[in-house]
Design a protein around this motif. Structure first.
Motif, short mmCIF file in Angstrom:
data_model
loop_
_atom_site.label_atom_id
_atom_site.label_comp_id
_atom_site.label_asym_id
_atom_site.label_seq_id
_atom_site.Cartn_x
_atom_site.Cartn_y
_atom_site.Cartn_z
N THR A 99 17.19 -0.47 28.60
CA THR A 99 16.81 0.11 29.48
C THR A 99 16.36 1.42 28.16
N GLU A 100 15.18 2.64 29.51
CA GLU A 100 15.13 3.67 29.06
C GLU A 100 15.97 4.48 29.35
N VAL A 101 16.67 5.22 28.17
CA VAL A 101 18.76 5.75 28.47
C VAL A 101 18.13 7.36 28.74
N GLY A 102 17.05 7.91 28.42
CA GLY A 102 16.53 9.35 28.72
C GLY A 102 15.04 9.61 27.75
N VAL A 103 14.56 10.86 28.76
CA VAL A 103 13.65 11.27 28.02
C VAL A 103 14.06 12.77 27.97
N GLY A 104 13.26 13.42 26.76
CA GLY A 104 13.75 14.61 26.02
C GLY A 104 12.81 15.32 26.25
N GLN A 105 13.17 17.07 26.20
CA GLN A 105 12.52 18.35 26.45
C GLN A 105 11.23 18.24 25.58
N TRP A 106 9.83 19.24 26.30
CA TRP A 106 8.84 19.31 25.43
C TRP A 106 9.43 20.37 24.81
N LEU A 107 8.52 19.35 23.18
CA LEU A 107 8.31 20.63 22.00
C LEU A 107 7.74 21.16 21.47
N ALA A 108 5.97 22.23 21.40
CA ALA A 108 5.01 22.83 21.20
C ALA A 108 5.03 23.14 19.37
N LEU A 123 30.64 0.73 15.68
CA LEU A 123 29.77 0.51 16.48
C LEU A 123 28.33 0.57 15.41
N GLN A 124 27.26 -0.50 16.04
CA GLN A 124 25.97 0.57 15.10
C GLN A 124 24.78 0.42 16.52
N ILE A 125 24.15 1.09 16.49
CA ILE A 125 23.60 0.78 17.80
C ILE A 125 21.96 1.39 17.58
N ALA A 126 20.94 0.58 18.07
CA ALA A 126 20.22 0.05 17.79
C ALA A 126 19.63 1.40 18.92
N ARG A 127 17.89 2.30 18.57
CA ARG A 127 17.44 2.79 19.81
C ARG A 127 15.82 2.37 19.33
N ARG A 128 14.73 2.20 20.23
CA ARG A 128 13.18 2.20 20.00
C ARG A 128 13.20 4.28 20.69
N ILE A 129 12.71 5.09 19.34
CA ILE A 129 12.08 6.65 19.99
C ILE A 129 11.16 6.25 20.32
N VAL A 130 10.42 6.33 21.20
CA VAL A 130 8.76 6.42 21.52
C VAL A 130 8.72 8.79 21.38
N VAL A 131 7.54 8.83 20.79
CA VAL A 131 7.56 10.83 20.34
C VAL A 131 6.10 10.50 21.09
N GLU A 132 5.79 10.85 22.26
CA GLU A 132 4.75 10.99 23.25
C GLU A 132 4.23 12.42 23.04
N GLY A 192 -0.05 23.16 17.59
CA GLY A 192 -0.13 23.51 19.79
C GLY A 192 -0.21 22.50 20.44
N GLN A 193 0.12 21.23 20.30
CA GLN A 193 0.07 20.01 20.95
C GLN A 193 1.78 20.64 21.31
N ARG A 194 1.77 19.58 22.14
CA ARG A 194 3.89 19.67 22.55
C ARG A 194 4.21 18.32 22.84
N VAL A 195 5.13 17.37 21.73
CA VAL A 195 5.35 16.60 21.92
C VAL A 195 7.10 16.02 22.70
N ARG A 196 7.45 15.18 23.19
CA ARG A 196 8.97 14.96 23.47
C ARG A 196 9.60 13.23 23.47
N ALA A 197 10.34 13.27 23.08
CA ALA A 197 10.92 11.20 22.71
C ALA A 197 11.49 11.23 24.10
N ARG A 198 11.39 9.58 24.00
CA ARG A 198 11.57 8.96 25.17
C ARG A 198 12.60 7.62 24.18
N VAL A 199 13.99 7.71 25.05
CA VAL A 199 14.64 6.74 23.77
C VAL A 199 15.04 5.72 25.01
N THR A 200 15.03 4.15 24.24
CA THR A 200 15.23 3.46 24.71
C THR A 200 16.67 2.64 23.83
#
Length: 148
Positions: free
Chosen positions: A13-22, A120-129, A101-109
């Motif tokens: 499951t996607e656990v969160g989406v970060g804030q935009w950063l220019a 514990l070992q935690i595995a995450r897929r991080i996609v930077v949009e 000048g573009q903005r990026v943010r992360a989605r974490v699953t």
């Protein structure tokens, strides 16, 4: 229910989406200075304007280095570990450039959790949009170790 059981229910499951950063030229230049990578596509706006991307672009490793910032505030219920460390990457790709000048943010699953010695070992897929982009700037399968 234990923390491991709670986490296992979240796998996939996607656990969160970060804030935009220019991404501004100053940050790109600072990264170039820190790493010694002064390739013109990153640090020469005049030359890069006529290059393949039409402007300067962030280093892929700058985007990778921003993951702690881009994922802050995205919480996974792991209790209170004494220590959290980066254990590594299983896969890393840079499908699209980040133009200045573009903005990026992360989605974490959350993609996995397993018990290891002391924690514990935690595995995450991080996609930077990239805002408005067709492809992500980065896709990373990360591993973190949590020591309790």
């Amino acid at each position: 229910m234990s923390e491991v059981d709670v986490l296992r229910q979240l796998v996939g499951t996607e656990v969160g989406v970060g804030q935009w950063l220019a991404i501004e030229q100053e940050r790109i230049d600072q990264f170039a200075d820190a790493t010694g990578d002064h390739q013109w596509i990153h640090v020469d706006p005049d030359r890069a304007a006529n290059g393949p991307f039409g402007s300067t672009v962030a280093h892929g490793y700058l985007t990778l280095g921003l993951l702690p910032y881009l994922t802050q505030g995205i919480e996974i219920p792991v209790g209170q570990p004494r220590l959290a460390i980066n254990y590594g990457l299983d896969r890393l790709r840079f499908p699209a450039p980040v133009k200045v000048g573009q903005r990026v943010r992360a989605r974490v699953t959350l993609t996995g959790v397993e018990e290891v010695d002391g924690g514990l070992q935690i595995a995450r897929r991080i996609v930077v949009e990239v805002e408005g982009g067709e492809k992500p700037a980065l896709v990373a399968d990360t591993l973190s170790r949590l020591i309790y």
